[in-house]
Design a protein around this motif. Sequence first.
Motif, mmCIF file in Angstrom:
data_model
loop_
_atom_site.group_PDB
_atom_site.id
_atom_site.type_symbol
_atom_site.label_atom_id
_atom_site.label_comp_id
_atom_site.label_asym_id
_atom_site.label_seq_id
_atom_site.Cartn_x
_atom_site.Cartn_y
_atom_site.Cartn_z
ATOM 1 N N LEU A 88 4.903 2.625 -14.313
ATOM 2 C CA LEU A 88 5.412 1.347 -13.838
ATOM 3 C C LEU A 88 4.305 0.496 -13.219
ATOM 4 C CD1 LEU A 88 8.788 2.535 -12.249
ATOM 5 C CD2 LEU A 88 8.495 1.213 -14.348
ATOM 6 N N LEU A 89 3.425 1.127 -12.446
ATOM 7 C CA LEU A 89 2.299 0.397 -11.843
ATOM 8 C C LEU A 89 1.417 -0.233 -12.916
ATOM 9 C CD1 LEU A 89 1.209 2.880 -9.009
ATOM 10 C CD2 LEU A 89 2.268 0.634 -8.686
ATOM 11 N N LEU A 90 1.204 0.505 -13.992
ATOM 12 C CA LEU A 90 0.328 0.022 -15.061
ATOM 13 C C LEU A 90 1.038 -0.982 -15.977
ATOM 14 C CD1 LEU A 90 -1.427 3.388 -15.977
ATOM 15 C CD2 LEU A 90 -2.385 1.487 -14.678
ATOM 16 N N GLY A 116 0.812 -1.211 0.000
ATOM 17 C CA GLY A 116 0.000 0.000 0.000
ATOM 18 C C GLY A 116 0.845 1.260 0.000
ATOM 19 N N LEU A 117 1.917 1.255 0.779
ATOM 20 C CA LEU A 117 2.793 2.418 0.849
ATOM 21 C C LEU A 117 3.488 2.651 -0.490
ATOM 22 C CD1 LEU A 117 3.988 4.635 2.624
ATOM 23 C CD2 LEU A 117 5.791 3.027 3.302
ATOM 24 N N VAL A 118 3.986 1.569 -1.095
ATOM 25 C CA VAL A 118 4.627 1.679 -2.409
ATOM 26 C C VAL A 118 3.632 2.200 -3.448
ATOM 27 C CG1 VAL A 118 5.640 0.354 -4.307
ATOM 28 C CG2 VAL A 118 6.357 -0.095 -1.948
ATOM 29 N N SER A 154 1.880 6.158 -7.235
ATOM 30 C CA SER A 154 0.722 6.676 -7.975
ATOM 31 C C SER A 154 0.729 8.193 -8.077
ATOM 32 C CB SER A 154 -0.576 6.209 -7.320
ATOM 33 O OG SER A 154 -0.728 6.770 -6.022
ATOM 34 N N GLN A 155 1.596 8.860 -7.292
ATOM 35 C CA GLN A 155 1.599 10.317 -7.275
ATOM 36 C C GLN A 155 2.519 10.936 -8.332
ATOM 37 O OE1 GLN A 155 -0.749 11.809 -5.307
ATOM 38 N NE2 GLN A 155 -1.200 9.627 -5.036
ATOM 39 N N LYS A 162 1.367 -7.279 -12.081
ATOM 40 C CA LYS A 162 1.648 -8.494 -11.303
ATOM 41 C C LYS A 162 2.754 -8.256 -10.281
ATOM 42 C CE LYS A 162 0.251 -12.193 -14.488
ATOM 43 N NZ LYS A 162 0.735 -13.388 -15.230
ATOM 44 N N VAL A 163 3.785 -7.527 -10.701
ATOM 45 C CA VAL A 163 4.922 -7.279 -9.814
ATOM 46 C C VAL A 163 4.495 -6.467 -8.597
ATOM 47 C CG1 VAL A 163 7.167 -6.133 -9.615
ATOM 48 C CG2 VAL A 163 6.587 -7.414 -11.693
ATOM 49 N N PHE A 164 3.726 -5.398 -8.823
ATOM 50 C CA PHE A 164 3.388 -4.481 -7.738
ATOM 51 C C PHE A 164 2.185 -4.924 -6.913
ATOM 52 C CE2 PHE A 164 5.842 -1.750 -10.624
ATOM 53 C CZ PHE A 164 6.782 -1.261 -9.724
ATOM 54 N N THR A 165 1.586 -6.052 -7.289
ATOM 55 C CA THR A 165 0.479 -6.601 -6.483
ATOM 56 C C THR A 165 0.751 -8.038 -6.057
ATOM 57 O OG1 THR A 165 -0.737 -7.428 -8.421
ATOM 58 C CG2 THR A 165 -1.189 -5.164 -7.713
ATOM 59 N N CYS A 166 1.987 -8.488 -6.272
ATOM 60 C CA CYS A 166 2.359 -9.871 -5.932
ATOM 61 C C CYS A 166 1.436 -10.885 -6.615
ATOM 62 C CB CYS A 166 2.341 -10.074 -4.414
ATOM 63 S SG CYS A 166 3.602 -9.112 -3.556
#
Length: 442
Positions: free
Chosen positions: A309-311, A294-296, A301-302, A315-319
């Motif tokens: 990178l999130l988009l 959540g912190l990452v 996202s800001q 898979k990487v950023f949500t395990c």
Amino acid sequence: MADLRSIDILVFGATGYTGQYVVNELAKLAKEYGSLTWGIAGRNKDKLQGVLRKTSEKTGEDWSHVPLVIADVKDPESLKAMTSRTKVLVNCCGPYRFLGEAVVKACIESGTHHLDISTEPQYMELMQLKYNKAAEEKGVYVISACGFASIPTDLGTVYLQKNFEGGMNSAEIFLRIGTIPSEKKIKRGALAHFGTWESVVYWFAHWYELWRIRSKLNKQKLPALRPKLIQWPFILNNEIVKGPWCLTFWSVDKSVIERSQRHFFEKNEQRPAQINTYFVVSNFLIVIGLFILGLVFLLMSQCCLGRKLLLKYPKVFTCGFVSHEGPTEEAEEHTSATFTFRGKGWSEKDMASSCPPDKTVITNVAFKSPGYGFTALSLILCSIMTLKESENMPGRGGVLPPAAAFRKTSLIEQLMQHDVKFEVTSSEVVPVKRSCCLSMCV
């Protein structure tokens, strides 16, 4: 001359991941509710025909005769042509931040009801700010959040209030996701599809916009409610859900429920309920993992690079919890969700101004296939309510959250007939001394 509005319900974005679930559900429910006419819409004719072939294979019935409508959100004339052919448009094209407004505008101009499954507060409240008056004048209902977010919580809060039989001050909502046992091994995969993730990323990236929108939208101040409901970051060993950890759940549900509660206050002079939402977690290691993720997520996202990178690597950023493939159908069918509501208030409404709360009511809303199966079911049932029970909906139209729109319809009863369980599990009154009723507890 052909009837240009011959389609009762038209699914726009039918070729998407969620859209295909919605089409399958619509094919099943159309006959059940009086042989409704329906169609599907999108940009690519070949892909739309492919959706009908898959639906025919799944249901065992030939749907090749279903109307296909070609439309593109970037082509206003195609949107007008599409919305002019149907009574209710079910919009599955997201993110709605970028793709929703043009469709809403076309629906209002055509006099067509618009329903979607948005999880984006900025989009929903901006549509209310910009188009509520026009929708009312046209007799059009524009209703968002008609899926997993936020039908169970918004309608669940209404169900709790109906069964409170007194004056309700607050509701705490606890979500537990579980698995349904199976004799064979189920391939779980991801829990959510990339489209849902994309909407959430942009929601948090632009969270600050809500303050500006709400300052213009909510001219009337809500009353100062006492006792004030405290939002705890976590609750340990919660006795209501028997969960070792309950974490604050930053979801769209709270903002949707608060919109409905505001509507009831402004239109019906009903005391609005304070709302907090939590997610039940089974062990401390998951708590730590969710905190780090959540912190990452919040930090990345800001900024523009972080969002890219999130988009690009969901898979990487949500395990592995989010993927472009989404959950398998088997995994959906063997997943369950239970929302537990703890309402607190007064056994008699006239005690609210002077006494501390003396009553607690606990209710549950439970169902399976929470991500996309339930979303498809609830979205189509909301559309059917709009078609068949509009006389029980407020005013002639408007941009509304689901509970405000459907509170007086039979939507809860219809959901219950389709294996969604609404129930009161306990109701308790603890007498308070009259000497305590001289002033409210803070």
